[in-house]
Design a protein around this motif. Structure first.
Motif, PDB file in Angstrom:
ATOM      1  N   PRO A   1      50.754  -2.779  46.416  1.00 16.53           N
ATOM      2  CA  PRO A   1      49.673  -2.205  45.713  1.00 16.53           C
ATOM      3  C   PRO A   1      48.694  -1.752  46.812  1.00 16.53           C
ATOM      4  N   ALA A   2      47.817  -0.736  46.276  1.00 17.33           N
ATOM      5  CA  ALA A   2      46.692  -0.171  47.184  1.00 17.33           C
ATOM      6  C   ALA A   2      45.518  -1.286  47.573  1.00 17.33           C
ATOM      7  N   ASP A   3      45.433  -2.234  46.674  1.00 27.65           N
ATOM      8  CA  ASP A   3      44.352  -3.275  46.475  1.00 27.65           C
ATOM      9  C   ASP A   3      45.175  -4.386  47.055  1.00 27.65           C
ATOM     10  N   ARG A   4      44.969  -5.041  48.281  1.00 24.68           N
ATOM     11  CA  ARG A   4      45.339  -6.288  48.507  1.00 24.68           C
ATOM     12  C   ARG A   4      44.790  -7.139  49.808  1.00 24.68           C
ATOM     13  N   LEU A   5      45.292  -7.925  49.852  1.00 22.30           N
ATOM     14  CA  LEU A   5      44.775  -8.950  50.961  1.00 22.30           C
ATOM     15  C   LEU A   5      45.756  -8.852  52.217  1.00 22.30           C
ATOM     16  N   THR A   6      45.737  -8.307  53.362  1.00 27.82           N
ATOM     17  CA  THR A   6      46.438  -8.210  54.347  1.00 27.82           C
ATOM     18  C   THR A   6      46.255  -9.527  55.133  1.00 27.82           C
ATOM     19  N   VAL A   7      47.302 -10.332  55.622  1.00 23.71           N
ATOM     20  CA  VAL A   7      47.125 -11.445  56.550  1.00 23.71           C
ATOM     21  C   VAL A   7      48.034 -11.216  57.740  1.00 23.71           C
ATOM     22  N   PHE A   8      47.343 -11.308  58.985  1.00 22.22           N
ATOM     23  CA  PHE A   8      48.095 -10.929  60.003  1.00 22.22           C
ATOM     24  C   PHE A   8      48.139 -12.423  60.929  1.00 22.22           C
ATOM     25  N   LEU A   9      49.281 -12.568  61.254  1.00 22.41           N
ATOM     26  CA  LEU A   9      49.177 -14.137  61.891  1.00 22.41           C
ATOM     27  C   LEU A   9      49.909 -13.815  63.318  1.00 22.41           C
ATOM     28  N   ARG A  10      49.173 -14.144  64.377  1.00 27.13           N
ATOM     29  CA  ARG A  10      49.920 -14.362  65.716  1.00 27.13           C
ATOM     30  C   ARG A  10      49.884 -15.548  66.142  1.00 27.13           C
ATOM     31  N   THR A  11      50.864 -15.826  67.206  1.00 33.31           N
ATOM     32  CA  THR A  11      50.722 -17.058  68.060  1.00 33.31           C
ATOM     33  C   THR A  11      50.362 -16.507  69.418  1.00 33.31           C
ATOM     34  N   GLU A  12      49.177 -17.677  69.908  1.00 36.34           N
ATOM     35  CA  GLU A  12      48.729 -17.592  71.095  1.00 36.34           C
ATOM     36  C   GLU A  12      48.836 -18.984  71.658  1.00 36.34           C
ATOM     37  N   GLY A  13      49.714 -19.109  72.746  1.00 39.90           N
ATOM     38  CA  GLY A  13      50.071 -20.293  73.159  1.00 39.90           C
ATOM     39  C   GLY A  13      50.981 -21.269  72.259  1.00 39.90           C
ATOM     40  N   GLU A  14      51.486 -22.318  72.578  1.00 42.34           N
ATOM     41  CA  GLU A  14      52.444 -23.072  71.881  1.00 42.34           C
ATOM     42  C   GLU A  14      52.097 -23.675  70.514  1.00 42.34           C
ATOM     43  N   ASP A  15      50.816 -23.924  70.173  1.00 40.39           N
ATOM     44  CA  ASP A  15      50.422 -24.415  68.977  1.00 40.39           C
ATOM     45  C   ASP A  15      49.052 -23.581  68.345  1.00 40.39           C
ATOM     46  N   VAL A  16      48.858 -22.661  68.807  1.00 38.03           N
ATOM     47  CA  VAL A  16      47.566 -21.722  68.476  1.00 38.03           C
ATOM     48  C   VAL A  16      48.037 -20.521  67.665  1.00 38.03           C
ATOM     49  N   ARG A  17      47.216 -20.425  66.466  1.00 35.90           N
ATOM     50  CA  ARG A  17      47.582 -19.290  65.775  1.00 35.90           C
ATOM     51  C   ARG A  17      46.289 -18.534  65.497  1.00 35.90           C
ATOM     52  N   LEU A  18      46.355 -17.263  65.639  1.00 33.99           N
ATOM     53  CA  LEU A  18      45.329 -16.458  65.365  1.00 33.99           C
ATOM     54  C   LEU A  18      45.361 -15.888  63.898  1.00 33.99           C
ATOM     55  N   ILE A  19      44.578 -15.914  63.086  1.00 29.05           N
ATOM     56  CA  ILE A  19      44.988 -15.612  61.471  1.00 29.05           C
ATOM     57  C   ILE A  19      43.653 -14.390  61.493  1.00 29.05           C
ATOM     58  N   GLU A  20      43.976 -13.298  61.051  1.00 32.22           N
ATOM     59  CA  GLU A  20      43.073 -12.039  60.483  1.00 32.22           C
ATOM     60  C   GLU A  20      43.516 -11.744  59.090  1.00 32.22           C
ATOM     61  N   LEU A  21      42.366 -11.879  58.493  1.00 30.74           N
ATOM     62  CA  LEU A  21      42.310 -11.432  56.944  1.00 30.74           C
ATOM     63  C   LEU A  21      41.672 -10.025  57.035  1.00 30.74           C
ATOM     64  N   VAL A  22      42.440  -8.963  56.417  1.00 32.00           N
ATOM     65  CA  VAL A  22      42.128  -7.660  56.341  1.00 32.00           C
ATOM     66  C   VAL A  22      42.021  -7.266  54.821  1.00 32.00           C
ATOM     67  N   PRO A  23      40.992  -7.075  54.158  1.00 30.28           N
ATOM     68  CA  PRO A  23      40.757  -6.630  52.693  1.00 30.28           C
ATOM     69  C   PRO A  23      40.941  -5.268  52.288  1.00 30.28           C
ATOM     70  N   GLN A  24      41.579  -4.760  51.318  1.00 27.72           N
ATOM     71  CA  GLN A  24      41.770  -3.693  50.986  1.00 27.72           C
ATOM     72  C   GLN A  24      41.431  -3.480  49.357  1.00 27.72           C
ATOM     73  N   GLY A  25      40.319  -2.998  48.987  1.00 26.88           N
ATOM     74  CA  GLY A  25      39.714  -3.212  47.767  1.00 26.88           C
ATOM     75  C   GLY A  25      38.515  -4.259  47.619  1.00 26.88           C
ATOM     76  N   GLY A  26      37.891  -4.044  46.499  1.00 26.11           N
ATOM     77  CA  GLY A  26      36.526  -4.686  46.330  1.00 26.11           C
ATOM     78  C   GLY A  26      36.839  -6.344  46.128  1.00 26.11           C
TER      79      GLY A  26
END
Length: 156
Positions: free
Chosen positions: A114-139
């Motif tokens: 779908p063109a409108d969605r929430l993309t969630v990027f997950l990355r590890t940084e170190g053994e127990d640390v996660r970076l989460i980025e929410l990228v909204p597409q659509g109102g």
């Protein structure tokens, strides 16, 4: 625009997703991206908890799609192994249905998302640390991200 958080550990990832799930509505779509072991399934388990799913939420790697029932129907997909067979899966029934749809490795089927969605990027940084980025597409998803404040919801 992107919204970013740094989380420590599995339980904080669960709490983050559980808190986000309280804002989800019928028809919402989340596309998950991240390397192997980045926490896509861990994130999805938290969403399930937040949606009131009582069953164990685990990766649908070999089954492609798992369906759960909570306060809303919850569809969890892993399209890593789909290949060129994406059209035969009937994904539109899930993508545009009345449940919440979560797709791991969503970029592999970009052409049918779908063109409108929430993309969630997950990355590890170190053994127990996660970076989460929410990228909204659509109102709808921009509003959701603006309403969501994990730090305020958890008291951090």
């Amino acid at each position: 625009m992107a919204y970013k958080w740094t989380l420590s550990g599995v339980e904080e990832t669960h709490r983050f997703a559980e808190s986000l799930a309280t804002l989800l509505k019928p028809g919402d779509f989340l596309a998950l991206e991240g390397d192997l072991g980045a926490g896509k399934t861990t994130f999805t388990q938290g969403l399930g908890r937040g949606l009131g799913v009582k069953q164990v939420v685990n990766s649908p790697t070999f089954t492609i799609i798992k369906e759960y029932q909570g306060r809303l129907p919850f569809y969890h997909m892993d399209v890593y192994r789909v290949g060129d067979d994406v059209d035969s899966l009937g994904l539109d029934d899930y993508f545009f249905g009345e449940g919440v749809c979560v797709v791991e490795w969503a970029s592999l089927i970009e052409e049918v998302l779908p063109a409108d969605r929430l993309t969630v990027f997950l990355r590890t940084e170190g053994e127990d640390v996660r970076l989460i980025e929410l990228v909204p597409q659509g109102g709808r998803y921009l509003n959701l991200c603006e309403e969501f404040d994990f730090d305020a919801r958890t008291g951090d």
